[in-house]
Design an enzyme around this catalytic site. Sequence first.
Site, PDB file in Angstrom:
ATOM      1  N   ASP A  11       0.773  -1.253   0.000  1.00 12.80           N
ATOM      2  CA  ASP A  11       0.000   0.000   0.000  1.00 12.80           C
ATOM      3  C   ASP A  11       0.805   1.305   0.000  1.00 12.80           C
ATOM      4  OD1 ASP A  11      -1.851  -1.977   0.300  1.00 12.80           O
ATOM      5  OD2 ASP A  11      -2.776  -1.196   2.108  1.00 12.80           O
ATOM      6  N   ASP A  53      -4.651  -0.697  -1.642  1.00 14.06           N
ATOM      7  CA  ASP A  53      -5.960  -0.593  -1.027  1.00 14.06           C
ATOM      8  C   ASP A  53      -6.853  -0.039  -2.143  1.00 14.06           C
ATOM      9  OD1 ASP A  53      -7.034  -1.171   1.430  1.00 14.06           O
ATOM     10  OD2 ASP A  53      -6.830   0.852   2.246  1.00 14.06           O
ATOM     11  N   HIS A  55     -10.734   0.642  -2.632  1.00 11.92           N
ATOM     12  CA  HIS A  55     -12.082   0.591  -2.073  1.00 11.92           C
ATOM     13  C   HIS A  55     -13.152   1.156  -2.996  1.00 11.92           C
ATOM     14  CE1 HIS A  55     -10.387  -0.595   1.694  1.00 11.92           C
ATOM     15  NE2 HIS A  55      -9.756   0.544   1.893  1.00 11.92           N
ATOM     16  N   LYS A  97      -6.898  -4.950  -2.976  1.00 12.59           N
ATOM     17  CA  LYS A  97      -7.607  -5.454  -1.794  1.00 12.59           C
ATOM     18  C   LYS A  97      -8.600  -4.423  -1.291  1.00 12.59           C
ATOM     19  CE  LYS A  97      -3.990  -4.015   1.402  1.00 12.59           C
ATOM     20  NZ  LYS A  97      -4.710  -3.165   2.336  1.00 12.59           N
ATOM     21  N   CYS A 141      -1.685  -2.631   7.861  1.00 10.35           N
ATOM     22  CA  CYS A 141      -1.638  -3.557   6.724  1.00 10.35           C
ATOM     23  C   CYS A 141      -0.343  -4.365   6.669  1.00 10.35           C
ATOM     24  CB  CYS A 141      -1.903  -2.796   5.426  1.00 10.35           C
ATOM     25  SG  CYS A 141      -3.610  -2.206   5.379  1.00 10.35           S
TER      26      CYS A 141
END
Length: 199
Positions: A11, A53, A55, A97, A141
């Site tokens: 990340d 990341d 989302h 993710k 993370c």
Amino acid sequence: MKAKKALLIVDLQNDFCPGGALAVPEGDKIVPIINKYIKIFTKNKWPIFASRDWHPRKTKHFKEFGGSWPVHCVQNTFGAAFHPKLKLTKDTILLYKGMDPKKDSYSAFAAEDLSKRPLPKILKRLGIKELYIGGLATDYCVKSTTLDALKARFKVKLLLDAIKGVNLKPDDSKKAIQQMLKKGAKKITLKTLGREKCL
Ligand SMILES: [Zn+2]
């Protein structure tokens, strides 16, 4: 011969760096160091993974929908892009993710590539036994990825000079590192990696 080790960059995205929505203090400071690891891994033809990341705009991960975090790393936004100075190679395997709007998902071990292959499956196929893990953030993370990797019986080297923590409580990162080492991760820095390579 199949590769045995791989670099896993967790990340290293704009939103986790100073100026971002969920900035990790000095998160950008590790970019040049990660770039040096990338060089070493590329030279040795060891695979490199970089997780992101990623989302949806609405997810239980965000405060406004019942979660703990401000809006960050929304798919296809500037905040979700890798830090502009991160020098990923064209062969870097990108992992995504946090797409499930019902889950938090911190671990890059639960990430998948663009063809939706989960990371553990890719690692198995490449014959990788040992992961060198660095990135952001130490206390979330990176920790969760490392603990999952150890649980799945991979060897883990934690890049001590290429991680930074959020530290909601001042010693969160310190505790996270202790926990990872206690569970079996070994620490490494560029200096010690150099020595290891001479063996
Ligand atoms: Zn997130």
